[in-house]
Design an enzyme around this catalytic site. Sequence first.
Site, short mmCIF file in Angstrom:
data_model
loop_
_atom_site.label_atom_id
_atom_site.label_comp_id
_atom_site.label_asym_id
_atom_site.label_seq_id
_atom_site.Cartn_x
_atom_site.Cartn_y
_atom_site.Cartn_z
N ARG A 14 0.81 -1.22 0.00
CA ARG A 14 0.00 0.00 0.00
C ARG A 14 0.84 1.27 0.00
O ARG A 14 0.55 2.23 -0.71
CB ARG A 14 -0.94 -0.01 1.21
N GLU A 70 -12.84 5.98 16.57
CA GLU A 70 -11.74 6.65 15.88
C GLU A 70 -11.38 7.98 16.53
O GLU A 70 -10.29 8.53 16.27
CB GLU A 70 -12.10 6.86 14.40
#
Length: 563
Positions: free
Chosen positions: A288, A376
């Site tokens: 990635r 988060e």
Amino acid sequence: MHLETNVLVIGAGGAGMYAALEAERSGASVILVDRSLIGRGGATVMAQMTVAAALGEQTPDHWEYHLSDTLAAGRGLCDQRLAALVCEDGPRRIREMDAWKVGWAREDDHIKQAQAPGHDRPRCVYVDFLSTGPAVSRTLRTQLNGSNGIRRVGDLAIIDIAVRDGEACGATALHLPTGHVVTIAAKAVVIATGGLTRLYRRNSASANMGGDGYALALRAGAELIDMEFVQFFPIGHLAPRLVGMDPIMWDPFRYKLGGRLLNGEMREFEEDYATRDRRSDGNYVLTRDLATYAITKEVEAGRGSPAGGAYLSFQHVPEAEMRRAFGPVVDRLAANGIDLARQPVEVAPIAHYHMGGIRVDDALETRVAGLYACGEAVGGANGANRLSGNAITEAFVFGARAGHSAARRASKGSGVWSADAARPAVDLLRSAKRRDAPNMAATVAELQALMAEKVGPFRSDEKLRAAVDGLARLTREIGHTPVSSADGFDPVLADWLDLRNMLLVAQSVVVAALARTESRGAHQREDHPGLDDGAWRVNQIVALIEGRLHLSRSAPLAGRDVA
């Protein structure tokens, strides 16, 4: 309007709904608020991937193995207490969701577990390739519907946390449809507002993920941690238009079917950037981070696709093979007018997740008594990079922990309401004036472009200092007095309030990124390409002191307390 409750939960994504449910189960009355519809905003409802937990249903596993993989992904910066909490409590939450009929995929009467990048064995559960997040959100909404002790209020934007004598005692809000000011008295407050990916022009989350919770926490006196670590997904969908599907859906296609990255000249370019990473067929497939770098550099060199990314092509894959691997998805794509057998799609790096956030202890409490965070919105558990599959697990685990902790505190009678504590926020809202000011929506777009260009996946001293100057200019331009355009529903005022938060949070990211002169995890400095463990195996802490951001350092916390 004035409301009262034991526990106020701000944000109704997966973490917020779980926090509200657990707080009620622990005996508290709860008000659950969100600026959008309850259970319809945030990141959870948009997720279509997998959820990591060491269930051991198909392959022997233990939560400590999951923890080892989580710490490795965090590159030495994880708060091990929080990371251990996610990994140890994750299986219990997955099984609880199973009892609530979420519909985890099964094979031979076991919950099916898939392999995901960074894990040493298959441990990620899912509902199906398209519906994990929506199924999770629907299940939690169903549980809310059966609850009598949770009041749900949508279209309510929290403006500031009310703090009296160092303790959170409620909040001040704006009811978006009417423009009415609402104060809420609470004995404990939980921030569950998600991350900050809306700061970037291209992102994978919903429009209300602008870092509101981070700004609320800072102004209340809490600290932020690891703000420089923003995770970018390399092949987020760019074009053609894709409706009702996750923009990060292409990873399984790429790995399973051998998708090829092509530049604007229709030339495959992965080999130009690869080192040792090959597919089993001998072709290159970039990790990635390398894929993000390669696409970015091709675009900078003028070899990007028309929409400013790269092409991802599966035209070399037989149509029958695509259908065998991803049949239902192929049909959904066809409904969007995308035929992978005949056309490539355009992809580009997009802001996907934020590892940083509000600094909390193992009860999920900030340094402000009675103020908690979950999901988060919390920083520290993931260190410099998040392990694939941990996001929804974190929402479940942290939501439950924060809700339980907040209810326990509320039962002790703390957090006595003070109208004086709410007065500055009330006065701010009432000071809104119709005046000459920048186009607020255009300023949001300018901020997003600035962050994308100067504080993106690859950073430098020059870029970051330009970002500092740009953010200072935008802050001066919007001023300290809110701008109003109408009585009642007022999108200009809403944009000004968003910008107030977004600019403060963006500055927190930039000041931390400028200070960290190394490359680690999701923070990559082109002018400091190596990892410097001697100087930078530390967390950076951001606090707001007398209106100015203050940066300090702290060694990563080891050990755990998951009682």
